[in-house]
Design a protein around this motif. Structure first.
Motif, PDB file in Angstrom:
ATOM      1  N   ALA A 142       0.913  -1.249  -0.037  1.00 42.08           N
ATOM      2  CA  ALA A 142      -0.133   0.065  -0.026  1.00 42.08           C
ATOM      3  C   ALA A 142       0.873   1.244  -0.037  1.00 42.08           C
ATOM      4  N   ARG A 143       2.115   1.096   0.582  1.00 39.26           N
ATOM      5  CA  ARG A 143       2.958   2.375   0.741  1.00 39.26           C
ATOM      6  C   ARG A 143       4.050   2.552  -0.451  1.00 39.26           C
ATOM      7  N   SER A 144       3.939   1.487  -1.245  1.00 36.17           N
ATOM      8  CA  SER A 144       4.894   1.288  -2.453  1.00 36.17           C
ATOM      9  C   SER A 144       4.706   2.251  -3.443  1.00 36.17           C
ATOM     10  N   PRO A 145       5.870   2.954  -4.222  1.00 34.20           N
ATOM     11  CA  PRO A 145       5.396   3.744  -5.187  1.00 34.20           C
ATOM     12  C   PRO A 145       4.938   3.067  -6.545  1.00 34.20           C
ATOM     13  N   LEU A 146       4.613   1.881  -6.392  1.00 36.13           N
ATOM     14  CA  LEU A 146       3.924   1.302  -7.628  1.00 36.13           C
ATOM     15  C   LEU A 146       2.321   0.884  -7.337  1.00 36.13           C
ATOM     16  N   SER A 147       2.020   1.518  -6.089  1.00 36.04           N
ATOM     17  CA  SER A 147       0.839   1.220  -5.546  1.00 36.04           C
ATOM     18  C   SER A 147      -0.376   2.213  -6.416  1.00 36.04           C
ATOM     19  N   GLY A 148       0.229   3.126  -7.115  1.00 33.82           N
ATOM     20  CA  GLY A 148      -0.615   3.932  -7.874  1.00 33.82           C
ATOM     21  C   GLY A 148      -1.318   5.206  -7.044  1.00 33.82           C
ATOM     22  N   VAL A 149      -0.841   5.202  -5.770  1.00 32.20           N
ATOM     23  CA  VAL A 149      -0.899   6.424  -4.853  1.00 32.20           C
ATOM     24  C   VAL A 149       0.262   7.173  -4.805  1.00 32.20           C
ATOM     25  N   PRO A 150      -0.296   8.521  -5.432  1.00 29.05           N
ATOM     26  CA  PRO A 150       0.808   9.540  -5.428  1.00 29.05           C
ATOM     27  C   PRO A 150       1.628   9.626  -4.312  1.00 29.05           C
ATOM     28  N   VAL A 151       3.109   9.647  -4.342  1.00 31.41           N
ATOM     29  CA  VAL A 151       4.132   9.723  -3.468  1.00 31.41           C
ATOM     30  C   VAL A 151       5.036  10.959  -3.762  1.00 31.41           C
ATOM     31  N   PRO A 152       4.893  11.759  -2.850  1.00 28.59           N
ATOM     32  CA  PRO A 152       5.756  12.934  -3.260  1.00 28.59           C
ATOM     33  C   PRO A 152       7.545  12.743  -3.108  1.00 28.59           C
ATOM     34  N   LEU A 153       7.852  13.126  -4.035  1.00 30.80           N
ATOM     35  CA  LEU A 153       9.588  12.824  -3.999  1.00 30.80           C
ATOM     36  C   LEU A 153      10.179  13.375  -2.881  1.00 30.80           C
ATOM     37  N   THR A 211      13.854   2.448  -0.975  1.00 28.55           N
ATOM     38  CA  THR A 211      12.727   2.548  -0.067  1.00 28.55           C
ATOM     39  C   THR A 211      12.432   3.940   0.396  1.00 28.55           C
ATOM     40  N   ASP A 212      13.404   4.986  -0.079  1.00 27.04           N
ATOM     41  CA  ASP A 212      13.028   6.284   0.219  1.00 27.04           C
ATOM     42  C   ASP A 212      11.842   6.975  -0.414  1.00 27.04           C
ATOM     43  N   LEU A 213      11.381   5.995  -1.340  1.00 18.77           N
ATOM     44  CA  LEU A 213      10.260   6.514  -2.258  1.00 18.77           C
ATOM     45  C   LEU A 213       8.930   5.874  -1.542  1.00 18.77           C
ATOM     46  N   PHE A 214       8.924   5.151  -0.549  1.00 15.89           N
ATOM     47  CA  PHE A 214       7.644   4.676   0.045  1.00 15.89           C
ATOM     48  C   PHE A 214       6.893   5.902   0.859  1.00 15.89           C
ATOM     49  N   LEU A 215       5.747   5.609   0.730  1.00 19.30           N
ATOM     50  CA  LEU A 215       4.777   6.626   1.473  1.00 19.30           C
ATOM     51  C   LEU A 215       5.234   6.629   2.879  1.00 19.30           C
TER      52      LEU A 215
END
Length: 285
Positions: A153-164, A176-180
């Protein structure tokens, strides 16, 4: 290990291949470790336990080919590096890279199983931590379905926008820095450390630091006259025609080389590191 993109020399496409002239056809321990760490990342990204299935085999192979006590004792360049860089495909023995000659025109790289007189610019040994790999594997395998679902759910591949992350340069970024909800990358910098860094500028707008390396000036094409000595085998540089960077404190033991002090320079690496610390300090205020 590299692979042939097309058939060559009687060997089919996909067969193991060497890379640069000092990277022989062999298994590479550090690449294996990196690939295992990548499999860990792929699992965290996707929750697919299939990425972990063959990790124990890779770790077992790394455990099968450490450097020996004798190899460490007879080559100080291997100190602190428990594994060889390259391992023979057929025998599982360590393979080491050497060079002869004094420059690119009268010398060349070659490999064998002799652990002595290896290259200094491309280490014959690697820091491989199989205990850490095994611990991470066990930790990931032990995750419950709910914990794996949280990772997905927190993965950048989840489709949920994750701020850089706002800052990237203070340290090397990890996937893993890109995880929500990932913790910030910024290191903790004390007031005293920040004050010392600013004071290190003096009256300038730059930091001076001793050069890690210097180079010989270009002199034109290097000579082809054979060189039978061994002064350059384990040094970063060859004769005066070689423009490879080297530490002036430990040059080859061959005239006219002699040890000299490292000259003060403006280093982009030092600048980025110092600015990263100051940015981290300011961002915490």
């Amino acid at each position: 290990m590299q692979h042939l993109t097309k058939a060559s020399g009687g060997r089919p496409a996909g067969a193991p291949a060497g890379a640069r002239s000092y990277e022989p056809r062999a298994l590479a321990t550090h690449t294996t470790q990196t690939n295992v760490q990548q499999l860990f990342h792929y699992f965290r990204l996707t929750g697919d336990r299939g990425f972990l299935d063959r990790v124990p085999e890779a770790i077992a192979w790394l455990d099968s080919c450490p450097l020996t006590a004798r190899q460490h004792a007879e080559n100080p360049l291997l100190a602190g590096r428990p594994h060889p860089t390259f391992v023979d495909l057929e025998t599982n023995r360590a393979r080491f890279v050497h060079r002869f000659g004094s420059n690119v025109r009268n010398g060349a790289y070659y490999t064998d199983n002799d652990h002595r007189a290896t290259l200094s610019h491309y280490s014959g040994g690697r820091v491989i931590d199989t205990a850490a790999l095994r611990a991470t594997y066990e930790q990931l395998r032990a995750l419950t379905p709910a914990q794996v679902a949280d990772l997905k759910a927190r993965s950048p591949l989840s489709g949920v926008p994750v701020p850089l992350p706002r800052y990237f340069t203070p340290r090397e970024s990890q996937l893993t820095d890109l995880f929500l909800g990932a913790p910030p990358q910024l290191p903790v910098v004390s007031d005293a450390e920040a004050t010392a860094l600013a004071g290190g500028l003096g009256g300038n707008d730059y930091w001076l630091t001793p050069a890690d390396a210097i180079t010989n000036p270009y002199r034109g094409p290097s000579p082809t006259t054979p060189y039978a000595g061994k002064a350059y085998m384990s040094k970063h540089v060859g004769d005066l025609y070689d423009t490879s960077p080297y530490d002036p404190l430990t040059p080859p033991e061959e005239p006219p080389y002699r040890p000299t002090e490292r000259p003060p320079v403006i280093s982009t690496g030092t600048y980025v590191a110092n600015m990263g610390k100051l940015i981290s300090w300011a961002a915490a205020k």
